[in-house]
Motif scaffolding. Sequence first.
Motif, PDB file in Angstrom:
ATOM      1  N   PHE A 138       0.835  -1.240   0.047  1.00  0.00           N
ATOM      2  CA  PHE A 138       0.258  -0.160   0.043  1.00  0.00           C
ATOM      3  C   PHE A 138       0.936   1.204  -0.178  1.00  0.00           C
ATOM      4  N   GLU A 139       0.669   2.149  -0.982  1.00  0.00           N
ATOM      5  CA  GLU A 139       1.455   3.522  -1.111  1.00  0.00           C
ATOM      6  C   GLU A 139       0.471   4.562  -0.829  1.00  0.00           C
ATOM      7  N   CYS A 140       0.869   5.663  -0.176  1.00  0.00           N
ATOM      8  CA  CYS A 140       0.246   6.955  -0.307  1.00  0.00           C
ATOM      9  C   CYS A 140       1.178   8.086  -0.012  1.00  0.00           C
ATOM     10  N   GLU A 141       0.787   9.166  -0.485  1.00  0.00           N
ATOM     11  CA  GLU A 141       1.935  10.376  -0.483  1.00  0.00           C
ATOM     12  C   GLU A 141       1.088  11.492   0.476  1.00  0.00           C
ATOM     13  N   VAL A 142       2.182  12.084   1.363  1.00  0.00           N
ATOM     14  CA  VAL A 142       1.653  13.051   2.142  1.00  0.00           C
ATOM     15  C   VAL A 142       2.437  14.362   1.905  1.00  0.00           C
ATOM     16  N   SER A 143       1.861  15.453   2.599  1.00  0.00           N
ATOM     17  CA  SER A 143       2.215  16.708   1.999  1.00  0.00           C
ATOM     18  C   SER A 143       3.735  16.989   2.732  1.00  0.00           C
ATOM     19  N   GLU A 144       4.412  16.508   3.604  1.00  0.00           N
ATOM     20  CA  GLU A 144       5.438  16.585   4.429  1.00  0.00           C
ATOM     21  C   GLU A 144       6.355  15.509   4.367  1.00  0.00           C
ATOM     22  N   GLU A 145       7.815  15.682   4.042  1.00  0.00           N
ATOM     23  CA  GLU A 145       8.801  14.657   4.076  1.00  0.00           C
ATOM     24  C   GLU A 145       8.897  14.150   5.717  1.00  0.00           C
ATOM     25  N   GLY A 146       8.799  12.620   5.702  1.00  0.00           N
ATOM     26  CA  GLY A 146       8.962  12.176   7.092  1.00  0.00           C
ATOM     27  C   GLY A 146       7.899  12.481   8.129  1.00  0.00           C
ATOM     28  N   ALA A 147       6.881  12.549   7.597  1.00  0.00           N
ATOM     29  CA  ALA A 147       5.690  12.812   8.395  1.00  0.00           C
ATOM     30  C   ALA A 147       5.400  11.560   9.313  1.00  0.00           C
ATOM     31  N   THR A 148       4.704  11.760  10.237  1.00  0.00           N
ATOM     32  CA  THR A 148       4.247  10.525  11.020  1.00  0.00           C
ATOM     33  C   THR A 148       2.891  10.316  10.803  1.00  0.00           C
ATOM     34  N   VAL A 149       2.575   8.761  10.496  1.00  0.00           N
ATOM     35  CA  VAL A 149       1.121   8.475  10.265  1.00  0.00           C
ATOM     36  C   VAL A 149       0.927   7.183  10.921  1.00  0.00           C
ATOM     37  N   LYS A 150      -0.260   7.086  10.847  1.00  0.00           N
ATOM     38  CA  LYS A 150      -0.759   5.908  11.786  1.00  0.00           C
ATOM     39  C   LYS A 150      -1.673   4.830  10.732  1.00  0.00           C
ATOM     40  N   TRP A 151      -1.388   3.656  10.708  1.00  0.00           N
ATOM     41  CA  TRP A 151      -1.857   2.613   9.886  1.00  0.00           C
ATOM     42  C   TRP A 151      -2.769   1.812  10.730  1.00  0.00           C
ATOM     43  N   GLU A 152      -4.170   1.477  10.339  1.00  0.00           N
ATOM     44  CA  GLU A 152      -5.096   0.562  10.944  1.00  0.00           C
ATOM     45  C   GLU A 152      -5.588  -0.212   9.783  1.00  0.00           C
ATOM     46  N   LYS A 153      -5.982  -1.593  10.601  1.00  0.00           N
ATOM     47  CA  LYS A 153      -6.771  -2.487   9.555  1.00  0.00           C
ATOM     48  C   LYS A 153      -7.906  -2.856  10.385  1.00  0.00           C
ATOM     49  N   ASP A 154      -9.075  -2.526   9.410  1.00  0.00           N
ATOM     50  CA  ASP A 154     -10.555  -2.732  10.175  1.00  0.00           C
ATOM     51  C   ASP A 154     -10.645  -2.018  11.434  1.00  0.00           C
ATOM     52  N   GLY A 155     -10.080  -0.706  11.724  1.00  0.00           N
ATOM     53  CA  GLY A 155     -10.111   0.131  12.775  1.00  0.00           C
ATOM     54  C   GLY A 155      -9.247  -0.333  13.807  1.00  0.00           C
ATOM     55  N   ILE A 156      -8.253  -1.310  13.925  1.00  0.00           N
ATOM     56  CA  ILE A 156      -7.250  -1.655  14.837  1.00  0.00           C
ATOM     57  C   ILE A 156      -6.001  -1.299  14.257  1.00  0.00           C
ATOM     58  N   GLU A 157      -5.303  -0.403  15.221  1.00  0.00           N
ATOM     59  CA  GLU A 157      -3.981  -0.088  14.826  1.00  0.00           C
ATOM     60  C   GLU A 157      -2.940  -0.902  14.739  1.00  0.00           C
ATOM     61  N   LEU A 158      -2.096  -0.885  13.729  1.00  0.00           N
ATOM     62  CA  LEU A 158      -0.988  -1.820  13.340  1.00  0.00           C
ATOM     63  C   LEU A 158       0.095  -1.134  13.965  1.00  0.00           C
ATOM     64  N   THR A 159       0.723  -1.831  14.749  1.00  0.00           N
ATOM     65  CA  THR A 159       2.245  -1.342  15.466  1.00  0.00           C
ATOM     66  C   THR A 159       3.168  -2.013  14.929  1.00  0.00           C
ATOM     67  N   ARG A 160       4.287  -1.307  15.349  1.00  0.00           N
ATOM     68  CA  ARG A 160       5.536  -1.645  14.654  1.00  0.00           C
ATOM     69  C   ARG A 160       6.154  -3.030  15.326  1.00  0.00           C
ATOM     70  N   GLU A 161       5.567  -3.134  16.530  1.00  0.00           N
ATOM     71  CA  GLU A 161       5.894  -4.492  17.340  1.00  0.00           C
ATOM     72  C   GLU A 161       5.568  -5.886  16.344  1.00  0.00           C
ATOM     73  N   GLU A 162       4.568  -5.529  15.358  1.00  0.00           N
ATOM     74  CA  GLU A 162       3.969  -6.552  14.566  1.00  0.00           C
ATOM     75  C   GLU A 162       5.231  -6.762  13.290  1.00  0.00           C
ATOM     76  N   THR A 163       6.213  -6.466  13.503  1.00  0.00           N
ATOM     77  CA  THR A 163       7.291  -6.442  12.371  1.00  0.00           C
ATOM     78  C   THR A 163       7.350  -7.782  11.740  1.00  0.00           C
ATOM     79  N   PHE A 164       6.993  -8.957  12.254  1.00  0.00           N
ATOM     80  CA  PHE A 164       7.190 -10.153  11.520  1.00  0.00           C
ATOM     81  C   PHE A 164       6.022 -10.221  10.344  1.00  0.00           C
TER      82      PHE A 164
END
Length: 985
Positions: free
Chosen positions: A192-218
Amino acid sequence: STEGHDEGGEFNFSALLKKSSFLRSVNRGEAKSELQSDADVWEILRKAPPSEYEKIAFQYGITDLRGMLKRLKRIKKEEKRSTAFLTKLDPAYQVDKGQKIKLMVEVADPDADVKWLKNGQEIQVSGRYIFEAVGNKRILTINHCSLADDAAYECAVGEEKSFTELFVKELPILITHPLEDQMVMVGERVEFECEVSEEGATVKWEKDGIELTREETFKYRFKKDGKKQYLIINESTKEDSGHYTVKTNGGVSVAELIVQEKKLEVYQSIADLTVKARDQAVFKCEVSDENVKGIWLKNGREMVPDERIKISHIGRIHKLTIEDVTPDDEADYSFIPQGFAYNLSAKLQFLEVKIAFVPREEPPKIHLDCLGQSPDTIVVVAGNKLRLDVPISGDPTPIVIWQKLNKSNDDSIAPLENSTDLNTDSKFVFESEGRVRVEMHEDHCVFIIEGAEKEDEGVYRVTVKNPVGEDKADITVKVIDIPDPPEAPKISNVGEDYCTVQWQPPKYNGGQPVLGYILERKKKKSYRWMRLNFDLLKELTYEAKRMIEGVVYEMRVYAVNSVGMSRPSPASQPFMPIAPPSEPTHFTVEDVSDSTVALKWRPPERIGAGGLDGYIVEYCKDGSTEWIPALPGLTERTSALIKDLVTGDKLHFRIKAINLAGESGAAITKDPVTVQEILQRPKIWLPRDLRQTLVKKVGETINIVIPFQGKPRPKIIWTKDGQTLDSKNVGIRNSNTDTILFIRKAELHHSGAYEVTLQIENMIDKVAIMIQIIDKPGPPQNAKLVDVWGFNAALEWTPPQDDGNAQISGYTVQKADKKTMEWYTVFEHYRRTNCVVSDLIMGNEYFFRVFSENLCGLSETAATTKNSAYIQKTGTTYKPPSYKEHDFSEPPKFTHPLVNRSVIAGYTTTLSCAVRGIPKPKIFWYKNKMDLSGDAKYRMFSKQGVLTLEIRKPAPFDSGIYTCKAVNECGEAEIECRLDIRGNQ
């Protein structure tokens, strides 16, 4: 730098203060949409006592009270007239992140040197900080402002300073290129790819309303590349299907991922072949996956490539080529894709040319097994090569004529209007460079069409002639192709996450029956089409599901026959899945009269992306099915009064919520409602605070609201002390549900026993209310001095004649020295009517006065004693010897220093030192030379000379140089240390 100036050019600090405080709270994530009032908060805070600050902050929605109080204190200091500055810095400035700002002052001396400081530290010249001196003006320019520039700034000229605060506003991060829907097979990589208005911005990813955390790197991998943000799933599974959302502080984008089991689709199957000896036979098929391999079978046995048999696989196309065909090659051939239950079969027929012995001067003969009344049919796929081999005989060698005919009647074949004879002399081979040509050989002729087209379809007649005779044969050529694209599909029955798609068959099916259809969809602003079905759709309608409410989509359709898939149809009209709201809730009948019915309800639990346009209210008579609108058009309110109804009718009422998607379900009254006034006993619901005596002061407003019930509307009677109320003194207002007693300014004569009576026919309910109006009492009577002895005086008085309609709660006794006549309180809330005043000073003469007190307060005047009390001097006067008083004063001195410390963020810490000095010094604490006195985060303690500064839950930005300063009239001393705050790892 023009922020805060009104139209006349005058600086409006209060307006800017509201805005700057609002911006500061935005940076902290605490901002409200706007201040709750247009009141001058600055002036209110300036005049209010400190105890009222919290109340004012809550009332006016101030989220940065501490910062405002700091500025309040600083501005109070700056009110002194400056000698160094002609124009000082504005109290606050605002700039967008990434922009530049200029801070300017005007100094009195054009040759004066200035220093610019940020949070107490001097600013050095750099590429971002530029200093300018133009005449009396001194300018600091800050380029490319960042959040680190959000700080307090000072301009110092000698000992004088001008202060300001700079607020850097962080712009919201927008999603400039949204996510796109994707459909993949199990095991494939998803990105999945998207483009935002500022470089290096912080975004949050969710699947069906549940946040995907970086702990789930596997499972998930997050990547940033400039302004682009990626979510990567290396090996997708069926469980990964769902809606994925990317969120920033300025936008949201949603896309759907569909993970399907692997299915193989056959775009072109292998076809039967009829081949002449020593010709080439080519079997070809096309499948959907270019990575799929397969095997070729001949009569069920796997074929092995050799010099004559070639097997090739290029992309999605698989070929079997047989050179120099022999009769042994006639068989059933099959292609089986590896890993799939498919078997594509075709048959190879060997065309044997029978050449008989032809005697001399024999009429010409066409040797085809298919000669007869009905022409032979040859099928060719559009774009492929058509080759017709026709064996012939005759002596002398015949002339061959080819014609394309139209079948006009059952028994006659007419030449085409513009038909062309394709002929050649028997003495040489006709070789044309064109697409359609004829080749002549010794014993046969060949008719060739390169890249067959639909226009080539028809009946072809071959005629052979020689002087002895002629022969004819008709051959039908059928060209099949992929279907034409269908027309744009129609969208109907649009719901919350589904719609119905309808389309018509293509106008031309390619010469083969349409096997089914493939449907695709995409978001309006996207370029990626996503397939909705793997199995072909046999019907001309399809219910598309799993769409996102509020997103605009388009649909298109493909037609598929045995040759392949058509080009896509034009896209449908854009549409948005929206659902009607749910039905209104808590629908009840509130009141009924002889001609009206009052209804009320609550909004639907689910409104959705379509919003809510209003409600439609309808009714129908009991036993009827015709619903009649009760109101003209829609109503946006959650209550309605239905008027002009017929008394005695039994009616059902229903209500529906309306939005763009249509009507909701109906909320219907359970039982029919009879349009008739219901007799209800009168009942007064006396508020709890009126069940005891209501006490009010003279001049206050009295507003008593007494709710009641009763139908029909009861008769309401007010009395006071058994007499009917005079409407000139009090106001009475009655409604269907309550009665109000209103007195604009209460007076003593309004006190008494009030009674309200409700009457419906012979049913009565009444209630009594006691009202007591009180005023300040009169002064006590007969105040006199009874006796004087030693250092004491005895007083007496009698209660006041006017108690203000309230019990006297006590007295206040005061004394005054005859020399100054300044009154000092001796007793407060004194209950008795006599007292003894002690500790009087010898040689002084005193007067006394007494105030009476009740619930309303002290009396306006006091009773004063007529006689004074003189305290006689007794004995000789002792004169103590005079000694020179020793001076113990000394300047402050720190006996224990501050120690540099390094602590972990989040844990309360303290800084301690010890100081001595006489008189006791006053202590000040500073951070980076900024006073901490008004900051609630810091607490200062001083006990027996030990000074402690407590910092509550420090954060990394609390690091810095902390200074403790002690000051008394003999001098001052200060000491400092460094505090480092480490992040909590």
